[in-house]
Write a protein that holds these residues in place. Structure first.
Motif, PDB file in Angstrom:
ATOM      1  N   ILE A 117       8.255   0.491   8.541  1.00 34.70           N
ATOM      2  CA  ILE A 117       9.374   1.105   7.820  1.00 34.70           C
ATOM      3  C   ILE A 117      10.207   0.031   7.128  1.00 34.70           C
ATOM      4  O   ILE A 117      10.616   0.201   5.975  1.00 34.70           O
ATOM      5  CB  ILE A 117      10.252   1.946   8.779  1.00 34.70           C
ATOM      6  N   ALA A 118      10.448  -1.092   7.797  1.00 35.42           N
ATOM      7  CA  ALA A 118      11.202  -2.189   7.187  1.00 35.42           C
ATOM      8  C   ALA A 118      10.516  -2.676   5.915  1.00 35.42           C
ATOM      9  O   ALA A 118      11.179  -3.027   4.943  1.00 35.42           O
ATOM     10  CB  ALA A 118      11.367  -3.342   8.173  1.00 35.42           C
ATOM     11  N   GLY A 119       9.192  -2.675   5.914  1.00 30.94           N
ATOM     12  CA  GLY A 119       8.445  -3.084   4.730  1.00 30.94           C
ATOM     13  C   GLY A 119       8.639  -2.153   3.552  1.00 30.94           C
ATOM     14  O   GLY A 119       8.438  -2.548   2.405  1.00 30.94           O
ATOM     15  N   LEU A 120       9.033  -0.931   3.824  1.00 29.02           N
ATOM     16  CA  LEU A 120       9.278   0.035   2.752  1.00 29.02           C
ATOM     17  C   LEU A 120      10.721  -0.011   2.245  1.00 29.02           C
ATOM     18  O   LEU A 120      11.040   0.654   1.263  1.00 29.02           O
ATOM     19  CB  LEU A 120       8.950   1.458   3.230  1.00 29.02           C
ATOM     20  N   THR A 121      11.583  -0.760   2.915  1.00 26.61           N
ATOM     21  CA  THR A 121      12.973  -0.882   2.482  1.00 26.61           C
ATOM     22  C   THR A 121      13.098  -2.043   1.510  1.00 26.61           C
ATOM     23  O   THR A 121      12.115  -2.706   1.179  1.00 26.61           O
ATOM     24  CB  THR A 121      13.912  -1.122   3.689  1.00 26.61           C
ATOM     25  N   LYS A 122      14.336  -2.314   1.111  1.00 33.54           N
ATOM     26  CA  LYS A 122      14.607  -3.433   0.208  1.00 33.54           C
ATOM     27  C   LYS A 122      14.845  -4.738   0.961  1.00 33.54           C
ATOM     28  O   LYS A 122      15.234  -5.736   0.368  1.00 33.54           O
ATOM     29  CB  LYS A 122      15.814  -3.103  -0.668  1.00 33.54           C
ATOM     30  N   MET A 123      14.583  -4.742   2.264  1.00 35.35           N
ATOM     31  CA  MET A 123      14.787  -5.944   3.070  1.00 35.35           C
ATOM     32  C   MET A 123      13.884  -7.073   2.564  1.00 35.35           C
ATOM     33  O   MET A 123      12.707  -6.862   2.307  1.00 35.35           O
ATOM     34  CB  MET A 123      14.474  -5.657   4.548  1.00 35.35           C
ATOM     35  N   LYS A 124      14.464  -8.245   2.445  1.00 33.53           N
ATOM     36  CA  LYS A 124      13.715  -9.418   2.006  1.00 33.53           C
ATOM     37  C   LYS A 124      12.899  -9.977   3.171  1.00 33.53           C
ATOM     38  O   LYS A 124      13.299  -9.874   4.333  1.00 33.53           O
ATOM     39  CB  LYS A 124      14.661 -10.496   1.493  1.00 33.53           C
ATOM     40  N   LEU A 125      11.764 -10.590   2.852  1.00 32.43           N
ATOM     41  CA  LEU A 125      10.900 -11.174   3.868  1.00 32.43           C
ATOM     42  C   LEU A 125      11.653 -12.211   4.705  1.00 32.43           C
ATOM     43  O   LEU A 125      11.491 -12.260   5.917  1.00 32.43           O
ATOM     44  CB  LEU A 125       9.659 -11.805   3.230  1.00 32.43           C
ATOM     45  N   GLN A 126      12.491 -13.006   4.080  1.00 37.46           N
ATOM     46  CA  GLN A 126      13.228 -14.043   4.801  1.00 37.46           C
ATOM     47  C   GLN A 126      14.122 -13.422   5.877  1.00 37.46           C
ATOM     48  O   GLN A 126      14.164 -13.897   7.005  1.00 37.46           O
ATOM     49  CB  GLN A 126      14.054 -14.871   3.832  1.00 37.46           C
ATOM     50  N   LYS A 127      14.833 -12.360   5.539  1.00 36.20           N
ATOM     51  CA  LYS A 127      15.703 -11.692   6.506  1.00 36.20           C
ATOM     52  C   LYS A 127      14.875 -11.072   7.626  1.00 36.20           C
ATOM     53  O   LYS A 127      15.214 -11.186   8.809  1.00 36.20           O
ATOM     54  CB  LYS A 127      16.533 -10.621   5.807  1.00 36.20           C
ATOM     55  N   PHE A 128      13.781 -10.429   7.263  1.00 31.20           N
ATOM     56  CA  PHE A 128      12.884  -9.829   8.252  1.00 31.20           C
ATOM     57  C   PHE A 128      12.370 -10.909   9.205  1.00 31.20           C
ATOM     58  O   PHE A 128      12.384 -10.734  10.421  1.00 31.20           O
ATOM     59  CB  PHE A 128      11.709  -9.144   7.539  1.00 31.20           C
ATOM     60  N   PHE A 129      11.940 -12.021   8.649  1.00 30.92           N
ATOM     61  CA  PHE A 129      11.390 -13.121   9.446  1.00 30.92           C
ATOM     62  C   PHE A 129      12.423 -13.643  10.446  1.00 30.92           C
ATOM     63  O   PHE A 129      12.106 -13.870  11.611  1.00 30.92           O
ATOM     64  CB  PHE A 129      10.909 -14.241   8.517  1.00 30.92           C
ATOM     65  N   VAL A 130      13.654 -13.823  10.009  1.00 27.33           N
ATOM     66  CA  VAL A 130      14.711 -14.322  10.898  1.00 27.33           C
ATOM     67  C   VAL A 130      14.970 -13.325  12.024  1.00 27.33           C
ATOM     68  O   VAL A 130      15.107 -13.714  13.192  1.00 27.33           O
ATOM     69  CB  VAL A 130      16.007 -14.628  10.106  1.00 27.33           C
ATOM     70  N   ILE A 131      15.022 -12.034  11.706  1.00 26.97           N
ATOM     71  CA  ILE A 131      15.244 -11.011  12.731  1.00 26.97           C
ATOM     72  C   ILE A 131      14.117 -11.037  13.759  1.00 26.97           C
ATOM     73  O   ILE A 131      14.356 -11.018  14.965  1.00 26.97           O
ATOM     74  CB  ILE A 131      15.385  -9.612  12.100  1.00 26.97           C
ATOM     75  N   ILE A 132      12.879 -11.089  13.295  1.00 30.69           N
ATOM     76  CA  ILE A 132      11.725 -11.125  14.210  1.00 30.69           C
ATOM     77  C   ILE A 132      11.733 -12.418  15.022  1.00 30.69           C
ATOM     78  O   ILE A 132      11.556 -12.402  16.246  1.00 30.69           O
ATOM     79  CB  ILE A 132      10.395 -10.976  13.436  1.00 30.69           C
ATOM     80  N   LEU A 133      11.959 -13.523  14.356  1.00 29.68           N
ATOM     81  CA  LEU A 133      11.945 -14.830  15.024  1.00 29.68           C
ATOM     82  C   LEU A 133      12.988 -14.923  16.133  1.00 29.68           C
ATOM     83  O   LEU A 133      12.710 -15.438  17.214  1.00 29.68           O
ATOM     84  CB  LEU A 133      12.182 -15.929  13.978  1.00 29.68           C
ATOM     85  N   LEU A 134      14.181 -14.397  15.887  1.00 29.62           N
ATOM     86  CA  LEU A 134      15.253 -14.477  16.875  1.00 29.62           C
ATOM     87  C   LEU A 134      15.240 -13.320  17.872  1.00 29.62           C
ATOM     88  O   LEU A 134      15.681 -13.468  19.006  1.00 29.62           O
ATOM     89  CB  LEU A 134      16.616 -14.517  16.168  1.00 29.62           C
ATOM     90  N   GLY A 135      14.740 -12.178  17.437  1.00 26.70           N
ATOM     91  CA  GLY A 135      14.814 -10.982  18.272  1.00 26.70           C
ATOM     92  C   GLY A 135      13.695 -10.791  19.268  1.00 26.70           C
ATOM     93  O   GLY A 135      13.882 -10.152  20.309  1.00 26.70           O
ATOM     94  N   LYS A 136      12.535 -11.294  19.004  1.00 24.51           N
ATOM     95  CA  LYS A 136      11.381 -11.019  19.865  1.00 24.51           C
ATOM     96  C   LYS A 136      11.322 -11.806  21.170  1.00 24.51           C
ATOM     97  O   LYS A 136      10.825 -11.272  22.159  1.00 24.51           O
ATOM     98  CB  LYS A 136      10.072 -11.221  19.091  1.00 24.51           C
ATOM     99  N   PRO A 137      11.808 -13.046  21.243  1.00 22.58           N
ATOM    100  CA  PRO A 137      11.627 -13.779  22.500  1.00 22.58           C
ATOM    101  C   PRO A 137      12.192 -13.069  23.730  1.00 22.58           C
ATOM    102  O   PRO A 137      11.552 -13.061  24.781  1.00 22.58           O
ATOM    103  CB  PRO A 137      12.349 -15.106  22.257  1.00 22.58           C
ATOM    104  N   LEU A 138      13.370 -12.466  23.627  1.00 22.82           N
ATOM    105  CA  LEU A 138      13.968 -11.822  24.790  1.00 22.82           C
ATOM    106  C   LEU A 138      13.125 -10.654  25.286  1.00 22.82           C
ATOM    107  O   LEU A 138      12.825 -10.559  26.476  1.00 22.82           O
ATOM    108  CB  LEU A 138      15.393 -11.347  24.477  1.00 22.82           C
TER     109      LEU A 138
ATOM    110  N   TYR B 195       0.798  -1.219   0.000  1.00 25.77           N
ATOM    111  CA  TYR B 195       0.000   0.000   0.000  1.00 25.77           C
ATOM    112  C   TYR B 195       0.835   1.276   0.000  1.00 25.77           C
ATOM    113  O   TYR B 195       0.290   2.361  -0.174  1.00 25.77           O
ATOM    114  CB  TYR B 195      -0.980  -0.019   1.174  1.00 25.77           C
ATOM    115  N   GLY B 196       2.127   1.179   0.232  1.00 25.84           N
ATOM    116  CA  GLY B 196       3.039   2.288   0.044  1.00 25.84           C
ATOM    117  C   GLY B 196       3.188   3.254   1.218  1.00 25.84           C
ATOM    118  O   GLY B 196       2.620   3.086   2.287  1.00 25.84           O
ATOM    119  N   LYS B 197       3.989   4.291   0.932  1.00 24.38           N
ATOM    120  CA  LYS B 197       4.348   5.279   1.952  1.00 24.38           C
ATOM    121  C   LYS B 197       3.146   6.035   2.502  1.00 24.38           C
ATOM    122  O   LYS B 197       3.094   6.320   3.694  1.00 24.38           O
ATOM    123  CB  LYS B 197       5.343   6.285   1.390  1.00 24.38           C
ATOM    124  N   GLN B 198       2.179   6.369   1.662  1.00 22.61           N
ATOM    125  CA  GLN B 198       1.013   7.125   2.143  1.00 22.61           C
ATOM    126  C   GLN B 198       0.219   6.310   3.161  1.00 22.61           C
ATOM    127  O   GLN B 198      -0.262   6.847   4.158  1.00 22.61           O
ATOM    128  CB  GLN B 198       0.119   7.547   0.969  1.00 22.61           C
TER     129      GLN B 198
END
Length: 125
Positions: free
Chosen positions: A83-104, A35-38
């Motif tokens: 904001i991450a969704g608006l970058t060039k970050m791939k879903l796989q990288k985003f998923f790994v960051i969320i998966l590993l980063g959120k438990p703590l 849906y973009g920046k707006q």
């Protein structure tokens, strides 16, 4: 029996929070580019959007900042996921960051709030 079940509460809460937050974060990440920046601007607000929009062009720097921020319990996770969704970050990288980063951070919230509530209940009694 009561004492044994008492410790299950925070663990189950941690698991439910973790699953819900991971699913919600992925949905937000996928909605942003669709849906973009707006759309993101309307959701997060003009002020927050303008603070973070400069991160869009930082490439790998944003990815590292995002990963570090996700590990901390006080980070504005929803805003960062949009904001991450608006970058060039791939879903796989985003998923790994969320998966590993959120438990703590979720554990800190879960057990921290449990300890605080126990203290307050003990104080009131």
């Amino acid at each position: 029996m009561c004492c044994r079940n008492y410790h299950i509460g925070p663990w189950v809460g941690l698991l439910y929070n973790y699953i819900g937050i991971c699913i919600g974060s992925i949905i937000v990440f996928l909605l942003a580019p669709k849906y973009g920046k707006q759309f993101v601007r309307r959701i997060v607000g003009e002020k927050s959007f303008e603070k973070c929009i400069c991160w869009l062009n930082r490439g790998n720097t944003f990815d590292k900042m995002f990963a570090y921020a996700i590990f901390f319990p006080i980070a504005p996770d929803d805003l960062l996921c949009y904001i991450a969704g608006l970058t060039k970050m791939k879903l796989q990288k985003f998923f790994v960051i969320i998966l590993l980063g959120k438990p703590l951070s979720i554990a800190i919230y879960s057990w921290g709030l449990t300890a605080l509530l126990q203290y307050l209940i003990g104080f009131v009694k």
